[in-house]
Motif scaffolding. Structure first.
Motif, PDB file in Angstrom:
ATOM      1  N   GLU A  95       0.703  -1.373  -0.051  1.00 28.70           N
ATOM      2  CA  GLU A  95       0.091   0.001   0.420  1.00 28.70           C
ATOM      3  C   GLU A  95       1.040   1.161   0.046  1.00 28.70           C
ATOM      4  O   GLU A  95       0.327   2.061  -0.447  1.00 28.70           O
ATOM      5  CB  GLU A  95      -1.251  -0.459   0.992  1.00 28.70           C
ATOM      6  N   LEU A  96       2.250   1.163   0.878  1.00 32.22           N
ATOM      7  CA  LEU A  96       3.056   2.372   0.347  1.00 32.22           C
ATOM      8  C   LEU A  96       4.099   2.219  -1.084  1.00 32.22           C
ATOM      9  O   LEU A  96       4.420   3.052  -1.615  1.00 32.22           O
ATOM     10  CB  LEU A  96       4.041   2.668   1.727  1.00 32.22           C
ATOM     11  N   ASN A 101       6.902   3.330  -6.026  1.00 31.32           N
ATOM     12  CA  ASN A 101       8.097   1.998  -7.554  1.00 31.32           C
ATOM     13  C   ASN A 101       6.691   1.746  -7.869  1.00 31.32           C
ATOM     14  O   ASN A 101       6.578  -0.260  -7.367  1.00 31.32           O
ATOM     15  CB  ASN A 101       9.077   0.877  -7.284  1.00 31.32           C
ATOM     16  N   PRO A 102       5.975   2.244  -9.055  1.00 33.33           N
ATOM     17  CA  PRO A 102       4.383   1.621  -8.913  1.00 33.33           C
ATOM     18  C   PRO A 102       4.787   0.263 -10.123  1.00 33.33           C
ATOM     19  O   PRO A 102       3.269   0.027 -10.195  1.00 33.33           O
ATOM     20  CB  PRO A 102       3.681   3.046  -9.607  1.00 33.33           C
ATOM     21  N   HIS A 103       5.710   0.279 -10.586  1.00 38.59           N
ATOM     22  CA  HIS A 103       6.160  -1.115 -11.361  1.00 38.59           C
ATOM     23  C   HIS A 103       5.944  -2.400 -10.779  1.00 38.59           C
ATOM     24  O   HIS A 103       5.551  -3.926 -11.340  1.00 38.59           O
ATOM     25  CB  HIS A 103       7.163  -0.636 -11.604  1.00 38.59           C
ATOM     26  N   LEU A 141      10.663   6.538   3.485  1.00 40.73           N
ATOM     27  CA  LEU A 141      10.111   5.289   2.049  1.00 40.73           C
ATOM     28  C   LEU A 141       9.700   7.003   1.274  1.00 40.73           C
ATOM     29  O   LEU A 141       9.885   6.709   0.433  1.00 40.73           O
ATOM     30  CB  LEU A 141       8.573   5.325   2.071  1.00 40.73           C
ATOM     31  N   GLY A 142      10.028   8.243   1.848  1.00 46.60           N
ATOM     32  CA  GLY A 142      10.077   9.507   1.184  1.00 46.60           C
ATOM     33  C   GLY A 142       8.357   9.693   0.369  1.00 46.60           C
ATOM     34  O   GLY A 142       8.408   9.969  -0.614  1.00 46.60           O
ATOM     35  N   SER A 436      -5.042 -20.586  -1.114  1.00 44.24           N
ATOM     36  CA  SER A 436      -4.649 -20.011  -2.616  1.00 44.24           C
ATOM     37  C   SER A 436      -2.576 -19.199  -2.144  1.00 44.24           C
ATOM     38  O   SER A 436      -2.006 -19.939  -0.972  1.00 44.24           O
ATOM     39  CB  SER A 436      -5.476 -18.344  -2.819  1.00 44.24           C
ATOM     40  N   ALA A 437      -2.512 -18.361  -2.444  1.00 39.21           N
ATOM     41  CA  ALA A 437      -1.655 -17.704  -2.207  1.00 39.21           C
ATOM     42  C   ALA A 437      -0.959 -16.938  -2.297  1.00 39.21           C
ATOM     43  O   ALA A 437      -1.554 -16.130  -2.164  1.00 39.21           O
ATOM     44  CB  ALA A 437      -0.112 -18.262  -3.728  1.00 39.21           C
ATOM     45  N   CYS A 438       0.440 -16.371  -1.161  1.00 33.79           N
ATOM     46  CA  CYS A 438       0.295 -14.952  -0.811  1.00 33.79           C
ATOM     47  C   CYS A 438       2.077 -14.594  -1.082  1.00 33.79           C
ATOM     48  O   CYS A 438       2.356 -15.940  -1.140  1.00 33.79           O
ATOM     49  CB  CYS A 438      -0.204 -14.458   0.286  1.00 33.79           C
ATOM     50  N   THR A 439       1.904 -13.128  -0.346  1.00 34.60           N
ATOM     51  CA  THR A 439       3.734 -12.618  -0.497  1.00 34.60           C
ATOM     52  C   THR A 439       3.937 -12.635   0.476  1.00 34.60           C
ATOM     53  O   THR A 439       4.960 -12.503   1.183  1.00 34.60           O
ATOM     54  CB  THR A 439       4.398 -11.916  -1.441  1.00 34.60           C
ATOM     55  N   ASP A 440       2.836 -12.107   1.072  1.00 31.33           N
ATOM     56  CA  ASP A 440       2.766 -11.912   2.634  1.00 31.33           C
ATOM     57  C   ASP A 440       4.039 -10.277   2.770  1.00 31.33           C
ATOM     58  O   ASP A 440       4.837  -9.751   3.978  1.00 31.33           O
ATOM     59  CB  ASP A 440       2.806 -11.862   4.240  1.00 31.33           C
ATOM     60  N   ALA A 441       4.234  -9.932   1.901  1.00 29.48           N
ATOM     61  CA  ALA A 441       5.645  -8.556   1.567  1.00 29.48           C
ATOM     62  C   ALA A 441       5.195  -7.683   0.437  1.00 29.48           C
ATOM     63  O   ALA A 441       4.414  -7.304  -0.504  1.00 29.48           O
ATOM     64  CB  ALA A 441       6.695  -9.610   0.824  1.00 29.48           C
ATOM     65  N   ALA A 442       5.498  -6.919   0.724  1.00 25.84           N
ATOM     66  CA  ALA A 442       5.492  -5.258   0.252  1.00 25.84           C
ATOM     67  C   ALA A 442       6.501  -5.453  -1.383  1.00 25.84           C
ATOM     68  O   ALA A 442       7.381  -6.064  -1.429  1.00 25.84           O
ATOM     69  CB  ALA A 442       5.992  -4.689   0.590  1.00 25.84           C
TER      70      ALA A 442
END
Length: 568
Positions: A95-96, A101-103, A141-142, A436-442
């Motif tokens: 979310e932040l 980096n929107p990519h 994060l700026g 299902s699957a997740c990353t639990d990571a930004a």
């Protein structure tokens, strides 16, 4: 070939039973923007793969079948490759970082085209007080947090542009902090009504449901009744209840029952985040957990889970502290750590925990199982990747003193990876048809501001890790079953009716990868490494990975929940 003949070819081909064709394009235009030819179609449903071409027009899947002679602006040769729906990360944390980096290259290079975010905390709602409390995080994060509501946050994403599709829960912890701050007490009736109003507003602005983080402070301060009250608001507006269970250790079965109760009494689907049997005392308990969830499902509760399939999790180092030491937030904790007597009290409780709280420190096999990951203080950067045991030995001190010193030196921002799960438990969770699957990571990147951090390797490889380890090497899953876990299953859980399956008319979130080469290469020692094997990744019909290289495209969409209402 003329346009009329191209359409005729498609219509004739449909008699072979594998072709579906959308409406005829306007005269003078190519039949398709992109045709992906000769791939092994794994459509997301779990059905066996089949050989076909896939045509994309105006961001959607326009045809599946024999399209060899169909005119197209671009043709992608997928011979020897798997063509599948884009993967859905059921619990990201971007979310932040998506504002930095929107990519999100760490996501797209493992095939993720959609993320569901918000784990107890969420980007909104925000207040001026919360912005002040979390100032150091935004500075790290700026980011300038100019929004206060989900309406404004989503508008900022859309104005900026995003590389993947994005949805968010409203976090119960966020709502609690808005009204009660960091205090350990129940809300008054008036405060609870305000909290419910914040959930309603978030749902009206497009939140996907309500999430909780009940194991950690301050989310752990919430009673089941408080959670139920908020969940009813989300349920009435079509939302999902997603939860980091109140316990993933000794009390995990009771925590599963609590989640099922919320789903049953608030009348909404339940998603258990990152299902795990955490801590050495709980190794081997996954069969009990699976059985408990199955019992709830057989009783009619719509409950499922997700996993990132590693034997280590990532957490804030401060979560080793007893809950009373965390009350009031980071500043209060740091003040307590400056008091030698309070330090000794914390040490005593970490070594001999009280029966009414869960001690991660007690569940760690040893201090070598905890590694420093991300730090804020640049002087501590050389410690990233080292274990608490290694640092304590270098400093000639007790590991608990090392934890205290790290927290004090890093303003309680230190994150650690904790190796405290058993592989058989992890594998059993992966195998369940409702997981299902997740990353639990930004979402992150090897370059720029985000590249200075030292994340869990799941950030770069959770999905490709499953494809490499559990599909190709260990053969615990068929490829088709793994793809279903990544696509149709999470789309069904989140009510994303226009994504998750390769079907005419749905949005063209598509991945093309080499099944023999796709792999995670990120490790705990060297985590900032992009996954390999993803040749093409399309989001809404636009390549964000093109022949193995990132593009500058930002075709993602904000996916608002069913409770959305247009603001006046």
């Amino acid at each position: 070939m003329t346009l009329v003949r191209a359409v005729a070819v498609l219509l004739v081909a449909s008699s072979f039973g594998r072709v579906s064709v959308a409406a005829t394009p306007q005269a003078g235009l190519p039949a398709f923007d992109i045709v992906i030819r000769s791939g092994r179609i794994v459509d997301g449903t779990g059905s066996p793969w089949f050989s076909a071409d896939l045509g994309i027009r105006d961001g959607r899947i326009a045809a599946i079948g024999r399209l060899a002679d169909a005119p197209a602006r671009r043709v992608i040769d997928a011979r020897g490759m798997v063509v599948a729906p884009g993967f859905i990360d059921m619990m990201g944390q971007s979310e932040l970082t998506i504002l930095v980096n929107p990519h999100l290259p760490s996501k797209v290079f493992q095939g993720i085209t959609t993320e569901i975010t918000g784990e107890g905390g969420s980007a909104a709602p925000l207040s001026d007080d919360l912005v002040r409390r979390d100032k150091l995080l935004y500075e790290q994060l700026g980011i300038e947090p100019t929004w206060r509501s989900f309406h404004d946050y989503f508008a900022r994403l859309e104005t900026q542009g995003i590389g993947i599709n994005f949805a968010s829960y409203v976090g119960a912890t966020q709502v609690r902090r808005m009204v009660l701050g960091e205090s350990q007490r129940p809300p008054s009736p008036q405060e609870l009504e305000r909290m419910r109003g914040l959930v309603r507003e978030a749902m009206h602005h497009g939140a996907a449901g309500l999430s909780t983080l009940l194991e950690l402070v301050p989310g752990s301060y919430a009673s089941t009744e408080e959670v139920l009250s908020l969940a009813r608001e989300a349920g009435q507006l079509g939302g999902v209840y997603a939860t980091h269970l109140r316990s993933e250790g000794v009390a995990v079965l009771a925590a599963i029952d609590e989640a099922a109760r919320v789903g049953r009494e608030a009348a909404l689907p339940v998603e258990i985040f990152h299902l795990k049997a955490g801590g050495k005392a709980n190794w081997g308990r996954m069969p009990e957990m699976v059985a408990e969830i199955e019992r709830a499902r057989h009783a009619g509760v719509d409950i499922a889970a997700d996993t990132y399939a590693y034997t280590a999790w990532m957490d804030d180092l401060k979560e080793f502290m007893p809950p009373w030491a965390l009350e009031g937030g980071r500043a209060a904790l740091l003040e307590r750590l400056r008091d030698r007597r309070i330090r000794e009290r914390i040490r005593t409780e970490m070594n001999k925990p009280a029966p009414d709280w869960y001690s991660q420190w007690q569940d760690v096999p040893d201090a070598g199982a905890v590694r420093v990951a991300t730090v804020r203080n640049p002087r501590l950067l050389p410690l990233q990747g080292k274990s608490i045991a290694e640092i304590a030995e270098q400093r000639h001190e007790d590991p608990i003193d090392t934890i205290f010193d790290l927290l004090a030196d890093d303003e309680a921002f230190t994150q650690v990876t904790v190796f405290a799960m058993a592989e058989p438990d992890v594998a059993l969770a992966v195998e369940q048809p409702w997981v299902s699957a997740c990353t639990d990571a930004a979402g992150t990147s090897p370059e720029g501001r985000l590249g200075r951090e030292h994340p869990h390797p799941r950030a770069y490889g959770a999905f490709t890790h499953i494809l490499r380890k559990y599909v190709r090497e260990e053969k615990r899953l068929r490829l088709e079953d793994a793809i279903r876990k990544f696509t149709a299953l999470p789309a069904q859980r989140m009510r994303l009716g226009d994504r998750g399956v390769l079907k005419v008319g749905l949005w063209a979130d598509v991945v093309v990868f080499d099944p023999g080469a796709v792999a995670d290469v990120a490790t705990f020692d060297s985590p900032n490494r992009l996954s390999e094997g993803m040749r093409f990744v399309l989001v809404n019909g636009v390549p964000v990975v093109d022949d193995g290289r990132a593009t500058e495209a930002l075709p993602g969409k904000v996916l608002r929940g069913p409770g959305q209402r247009r603001p006046r």
